[in-house]
Design a protein around this motif. Structure first.
Motif, short mmCIF file in Angstrom:
data_model
loop_
_atom_site.label_atom_id
_atom_site.label_comp_id
_atom_site.label_asym_id
_atom_site.label_seq_id
_atom_site.Cartn_x
_atom_site.Cartn_y
_atom_site.Cartn_z
N GLN A 28 0.73 -1.18 -0.15
CA GLN A 28 0.00 -0.08 -0.01
C GLN A 28 1.13 1.36 -0.01
OE1 GLN A 28 -3.53 0.10 1.27
NE2 GLN A 28 -3.87 -2.25 1.11
N SER A 29 2.02 1.15 0.39
CA SER A 29 2.98 2.24 0.62
C SER A 29 3.76 2.49 -0.97
CB SER A 29 3.93 2.23 1.75
OG SER A 29 4.87 1.21 1.56
N VAL A 30 3.52 1.87 -1.78
CA VAL A 30 4.50 1.92 -2.98
C VAL A 30 3.39 2.77 -4.16
CG1 VAL A 30 5.50 0.88 -5.07
CG2 VAL A 30 5.78 0.12 -2.66
N GLY A 31 4.20 4.11 -4.50
CA GLY A 31 3.48 4.57 -5.40
C GLY A 31 4.42 4.94 -6.95
N VAL A 32 3.81 5.51 -7.96
CA VAL A 32 4.57 5.61 -9.16
C VAL A 32 4.60 7.08 -9.51
CG1 VAL A 32 4.92 4.97 -11.61
CG2 VAL A 32 4.15 3.38 -9.91
N VAL A 258 10.57 8.00 0.11
CA VAL A 258 11.20 8.08 -1.17
C VAL A 258 10.37 8.51 -2.32
CG1 VAL A 258 12.86 6.63 -2.75
CG2 VAL A 258 12.68 6.17 -0.26
N SER A 259 10.63 9.82 -2.65
CA SER A 259 9.84 10.39 -3.85
C SER A 259 9.97 9.99 -4.91
CB SER A 259 9.62 11.91 -3.30
OG SER A 259 11.02 12.31 -3.21
N GLU A 260 11.19 9.48 -5.29
CA GLU A 260 11.76 8.89 -6.51
C GLU A 260 12.59 7.78 -6.30
OE1 GLU A 260 13.30 11.41 -9.52
OE2 GLU A 260 11.58 13.01 -9.25
N SER A 261 12.61 6.82 -7.08
CA SER A 261 13.80 5.94 -7.20
C SER A 261 13.30 4.93 -8.38
CB SER A 261 13.84 4.78 -6.06
OG SER A 261 15.00 4.34 -6.24
N GLY A 262 14.39 4.65 -9.15
CA GLY A 262 14.16 3.82 -10.23
C GLY A 262 15.50 3.28 -11.14
N TRP A 263 15.17 2.64 -12.28
CA TRP A 263 16.32 2.18 -13.01
C TRP A 263 15.85 1.99 -14.56
CZ3 TRP A 263 20.90 0.37 -10.43
CH2 TRP A 263 21.80 -0.32 -11.25
N PRO A 264 16.63 2.96 -15.22
CA PRO A 264 16.48 3.06 -16.72
C PRO A 264 16.58 1.64 -17.68
CG PRO A 264 18.63 4.09 -16.41
CD PRO A 264 18.17 3.60 -14.96
N SER A 265 15.75 1.57 -18.52
CA SER A 265 16.03 0.07 -19.16
C SER A 265 16.97 0.36 -20.58
CB SER A 265 14.37 -0.03 -19.71
OG SER A 265 13.95 0.83 -20.45
N ALA A 266 17.16 1.41 -20.89
CA ALA A 266 18.09 1.69 -21.96
C ALA A 266 18.85 3.06 -21.73
CB ALA A 266 17.19 1.82 -23.19
N GLY A 267 20.01 3.24 -22.62
CA GLY A 267 20.46 4.41 -22.65
C GLY A 267 21.78 4.79 -21.99
N PHE A 303 10.04 5.84 -9.89
CA PHE A 303 10.19 6.58 -11.09
C PHE A 303 10.39 5.97 -12.60
CE2 PHE A 303 11.99 9.76 -14.09
CZ PHE A 303 11.28 10.68 -14.08
N ALA A 304 9.47 5.70 -13.21
CA ALA A 304 8.29 6.64 -13.69
C ALA A 304 7.33 5.69 -14.19
CB ALA A 304 8.59 7.86 -14.32
N MET A 305 6.22 6.24 -14.45
CA MET A 305 5.05 5.51 -14.89
C MET A 305 5.22 5.19 -16.50
SD MET A 305 2.18 4.24 -14.05
CE MET A 305 0.78 3.55 -14.52
N PHE A 306 5.76 6.27 -17.35
CA PHE A 306 5.90 6.04 -18.83
C PHE A 306 7.71 6.55 -19.12
CE2 PHE A 306 1.46 7.21 -17.85
CZ PHE A 306 0.84 6.05 -18.57
N ASN A 307 7.75 5.98 -20.28
CA ASN A 307 8.88 6.57 -21.02
C ASN A 307 8.44 7.67 -21.47
OD1 ASN A 307 10.71 4.43 -20.45
ND2 ASN A 307 10.26 3.41 -22.34
N LEU A 322 7.89 2.62 -16.43
CA LEU A 322 7.35 1.03 -16.30
C LEU A 322 6.56 0.71 -17.62
CD1 LEU A 322 6.14 0.98 -12.75
CD2 LEU A 322 8.25 0.24 -13.63
N PHE A 323 5.80 1.76 -18.31
CA PHE A 323 5.09 1.42 -19.43
C PHE A 323 5.51 2.29 -20.57
CE2 PHE A 323 2.73 0.52 -15.56
CZ PHE A 323 1.88 -0.53 -15.92
#
Length: 336
Positions: A28-32, A258-267, A303-307, A322-323
């Protein structure tokens, strides 16, 4: 002993209730984060439906957006809404500006829209950072005057506000304005919003940081010589360095979101669909546990919902989603 026949079911029921109370609620504590720097993104209504169908409970947006706010009405999705950096100076200098901001961006929607936090700026540069605290104070006053005191006011910072972050117990704020901000948050019961990216720490220094340590994978164990805590991933170490810094400015009870965290899929370095999926799924699963210093659910935003095809900066910036904009997943991810 005859009376024990009645006691046993009651004891079993009590244990069952206790088990439910202790059950992890971290999902419940995870957002995007919902960024919109693209010319091919779905409509806000479609995006809100995608959040709901994916089991995503919380959303962060980066500017007041009336279309998004309307789409969120009645959804129950928890929201972080932002004051854009360019508005902070006016918000700090003019109380009536804060009142107008609340009247325009909060009052028409709350409580139909579940606004949890207002972030006064995102990763504000040093020159403008002196205005963050008075802006937060004016905004909090405006919210209280409008009857919205339950909405917490904070700011979102980069991890570079911390110095001496390794080991985590040595962490302290290297920016003098952070002490006042932290004590304000302590006085209001608001969390500090922090953008935490093991990806950038790893990509800047792959020779000294293990990829597995950055991805929540086994293989690395680090002991903090300051307090004896054991770290098996870089994310926990980064978050706990913030908690150490908060303690050093007499704000030990301020929570970190944690208001942002993520990992890029390319680049860029170590970017792939596999690594992005591994990091983000492990991040979501790990949020229920918290950190060695602060066990328990840690509110976290991926981070984040869309490319986002118009995102400026390095090529990785366009590939955190993620999408895809057509709402198909870049890789499978499970929120529930």
């Amino acid at each position: 002993m005859a009376g024990m026949h009645g006691v046993a079911p009651l004891l079993a029921l009590a244990l069952l209730i206790a088990a439910f109370r202790l059950a992890p609620t971290g999902v419940q504590s995870v957002g995007v984060c919902y960024g919109k720097i693209g010319d091919d993104l779905p409509s806000p209504r479609d995006v809100v439906q995608l959040y709901k169908s994916s089991g995503i409970k919380n959303m962060r947006i980066y500017f007041p957006d009336s279309q998004v706010m309307e789409a969120l009405r009645g959804s129950g999705i928890g929201l972080i809404i932002a004051v854009v950096n360019e508005d902070i100076a006016s918000l700090a200098a003019i109380q009536s500006y804060a009142a107008s901001w609340v009247q325009t961006n909060v009052s028409p929607y709350y409580p139909d829209v579940n606004i949890m936090y207002i972030a006064v700026g995102n990763e504000v540069e040093d020159g403008a950072a002196q205005s963050i605290l008075p802006a937060m104070q004016n905004l909090e006053g405006a919210l209280a005057a409008a009857g919205h005191a339950s909405i917490k006011v904070s700011t979102a910072v980069r991890l570079d506000v911390i110095t001496n972050s390794s080991p985590p117990s040595h962490g302290e704020f290297g920016k003098p304005y952070m002490g006042g901000i932290a004590r304000f948050l302590a006085s209001t019961g608001a969390p500090l919003l922090a953008n935490v990216y093991p990806y950038f720490a790893y990509s800047d220094n792959p020779g000294d940081i293990s990829l597995n340590y950055a991805l929540f994978l086994p293989g690395t164990t680090v002991k903090d010589d300051g307090n004896g805590l054991i770290y098996t991933n870089l994310f926990d170490a980064m978050v706990d360095s913030i908690y150490a810094a908060l303690e050093k400015v007499e704000a030990p009870n301020v929570m970190v979101v944690v208001s942002e965290s993520g990992w890029p899929s390319a680049g860029g370095t170590a970017t792939s669909v596999q690594n992005a999926q591994t990091y983000n799924q492990n991040l979501i699963n790990h949020a229920v546990q918290g950190t060695p210093k602060r066990p328990g659910a840690l509110e976290t935003f991926v981070f984040a919902m869309f490319n986002e095809n118009q995102k400026p900066g390095a090529p990785t910036e366009k590939s955190f989603g993620l999408f895809y904009p057509n709402k198909s997943p870049v890789y499978p991810i499970t929120f529930r």
